[in-house]
Design an enzyme around this catalytic site. Structure first.
Site, PDB file in Angstrom:
ATOM      1  N   HIS A 177      46.210  33.496  39.107  1.00  0.00           N
ATOM      2  CA  HIS A 177      47.213  33.810  40.143  1.00  0.00           C
ATOM      3  C   HIS A 177      48.372  34.546  39.466  1.00  0.00           C
ATOM      4  CE1 HIS A 177      50.311  33.306  43.169  1.00  0.00           C
ATOM      5  NE2 HIS A 177      49.347  32.999  44.032  1.00  0.00           N
ATOM      6  N   GLU A 180      45.722  40.178  45.619  1.00  0.00           N
ATOM      7  CA  GLU A 180      47.051  39.728  46.013  1.00  0.00           C
ATOM      8  C   GLU A 180      48.104  40.646  45.388  1.00  0.00           C
ATOM      9  OE1 GLU A 180      47.123  35.361  47.196  1.00  0.00           O
ATOM     10  OE2 GLU A 180      47.358  35.402  45.037  1.00  0.00           O
TER      11      GLU A 180
HETATM   12  C1  PEP Z   1      49.913  33.209  47.180  1.00  0.00           C
HETATM   13  O1  PEP Z   1      50.797  32.818  46.448  1.00  0.00           O
HETATM   14  O2  PEP Z   1      48.746  33.197  46.781  1.00  0.00           O
HETATM   15  C2  PEP Z   1      50.263  33.685  48.501  1.00  0.00           C
HETATM   16  C3  PEP Z   1      49.397  34.408  49.114  1.00  0.00           C
HETATM   17  O3  PEP Z   1      51.511  33.331  48.981  1.00  0.00           O
HETATM   18  P1  PEP Z   1      52.123  33.727  50.402  1.00  0.00           P
HETATM   19  O4  PEP Z   1      51.056  33.549  51.447  1.00  0.00           O
HETATM   20  O5  PEP Z   1      53.266  32.808  50.597  1.00  0.00           O
HETATM   21  O6  PEP Z   1      52.535  35.167  50.313  1.00  0.00           O
END
Ligand code: PEP
Length: 250
Positions: free
Chosen positions: A93, A163
């Protein structure tokens, strides 16, 4: 199709158990066709395992170490995660990459340790805002893919979560076209460079997914699920996202 709740370092034991029990109750009444995975903080993994016992919800962790035991104060091994009932683990992550200086190589070693004990890995990749603005997203992701995915990865034990770092917790997301195009590029790169069946892999999108945008994101051709942070802490919002994913099967 997988919906992941990443609770990060939020919630004390009682409220987290209550949230998990409510979700388990909803899931067992509705029997979702999509998969749902809860990734609570490590110290309550065991509690959450029992809270979701009568549902089809899976249990996952937010990280693991690359060794199975040893002098690593504060760390948790992949075998320990299996021991408490985890089936999945999030690896790499951006908050681990940034706050704990995890390199692609460390991510690959962690993923390999998880595969060795039969855990499914969700390997996270993503560009920062500067790279996004400079149009370097695919270049950055390709580099992360090439170096963060171990040889032990295959279609059955690995999912990628795209992400964008700048979208996490910010309320901003790439456009739908950008998300779909990026997922397509990830699939293409994986097929050509990592393993042949890579184009069949589920690519999750994560970054400010909520109950309002989940439908349109999950509708995209190359999106195989979502990883949810903030909105996963509110039962109604997370359940609404699960229902959006479930509708894709109807
Ligand atoms: C994450 O940290 O993996 C994430 C997607 O956070 P958020 O949905 O709060 O943006």
């Amino acid at each position: 199709m997988l919906v992941v709740a990443n609770w990060k370092m939020n919630g004390l034991r009682r409220e987290s158990i209550d949230r998990a029990k409510t979700l388990a109750q909803m899931e067992s009444t509705n029997r979702l066709k999509c998969d749902v995975l809860l990734c609570p903080p490590a110290q309550i993994l065991s509690d959450i395992r029992y809270a979701i016992d009568n549902s089809n919800i899976f249990l996952g962790a937010q990280d693991c170490h690359f060794d199975f035991e040893g002098p690593y104060t504060g760390d948790i091994s992949s075998s320990m995660l299996v021991d408490v009932g985890c089936t999945h683990v999030i690896i790499g992550h951006s908050e681990r990459r940034i706050n704990h200086s995890e390199t692609n190589e460390i991510v690959a070693r962690k993923a390999e340790a998880a595969h060795q004990v039969g855990l499914n890995t969700i390997i996270c990749i993503g560009e920062n805002m500067e790279e996004f603005k400079l149009g370097q997203t695919v270049e950055k992701l390709s580099n992360q893919l090439a170096n963060s995915i171990p040889d032990s990865a295959n279609l059955n034990n690995t999912m990628i979560a795209y992400e964008p770092c700048w979208a996490i917790g910010s309320g901003s997301t790439p456009t739908l076209t950008e998300i779909d195009d990026t997922h397509k590029a990830i699939l293409e790169f994986t097929k050509n460079n990592i393993f042949k069946q890579g184009e069949k892999m589920d690519i999750l999108y994560g970054g400010s997914v909520n109950e309002k945008n989940a439908d349109s994101i999950l509708d995209l051709d190359h999106v195989g699920g979502v990883l949810v942070g903030g909105a996963s802490l509110i039962t109604e919002k997370f359940w609404s996202i699960c229902k959006s994913a479930d509708r894709k099967f109807k």
